[in-house]
Write an enzyme that holds these catalytic residues in place. Sequence first.
Site, PDB file in Angstrom:
ATOM      1  N   GLY A  14       0.842  -1.185   0.000  1.00 12.09           N
ATOM      2  CA  GLY A  14       0.000   0.000   0.000  1.00 12.09           C
ATOM      3  C   GLY A  14       0.874   1.230   0.000  1.00 12.09           C
ATOM      4  N   CYS A  15       0.398   2.275   0.597  1.00 11.20           N
ATOM      5  CA  CYS A  15       1.139   3.533   0.643  1.00 11.20           C
ATOM      6  C   CYS A  15       2.516   3.318   1.275  1.00 11.20           C
ATOM      7  CB  CYS A  15       0.349   4.559   1.448  1.00 11.20           C
ATOM      8  SG  CYS A  15       1.205   6.125   1.653  1.00 11.20           S
ATOM      9  N   PHE A  16       3.555   3.714   0.554  1.00 14.01           N
ATOM     10  CA  PHE A  16       4.897   3.467   1.089  1.00 14.01           C
ATOM     11  C   PHE A  16       5.214   4.302   2.313  1.00 14.01           C
ATOM     12  CE2 PHE A  16       6.335   5.656  -3.097  1.00 14.01           C
ATOM     13  CZ  PHE A  16       5.961   6.921  -2.666  1.00 14.01           C
TER      14      PHE A  16
END
Length: 176
Positions: A14-16
């Site tokens: 997902g969002c890093f």
Amino acid sequence: MSDKKFEKATFAGGCFWCMVKPFKEWDGIHDVVSGYMGGHIENPTYEDVKRGDSGHLEVVEITFDPSLFSYEQLLEVYWQQIDPTDADGQFQDRGHSYSTAIFYYTDEQRRIASLSKERLAASGKFNKPVVTPIRPAEDFYHAEDYHQDYYLKEKEHYKEDREKSGRDEFINKHWS
């Protein structure tokens, strides 16, 4: 010059922004870099990836000392940061670029990741199949500087975004 032998591991979760801090907290982790992998264009920008037409995933590339922190341990941390049953993104972040994947660099990493995935699937922790793919590593592209260590640079925004995402509730429900 150090004689330590470092290895790399790359995970999409997902969002890093939310994937850096959990790995940076361990001895044996040399570096964690936000970036992109798995797509079909060279040198993608954040906008290319977010738009969804580059094929890339947001990833973290981890440089680690396996004598201090093993690949198996990295996988344990990784699984506890994601919803491995969601193929369409992670938490509030939806779409291909936010999906999960384990990118392996060696046959040994592929073998260890496959066994780890099988154990997780058999554990009964989830009532849906574990769908996180295990893929060969490809070219890694660094994300823009403002994305690196975002949790340190933009503490309030990071905290707010993480609270809204639902990630921590999921982690607490399945891993506490």
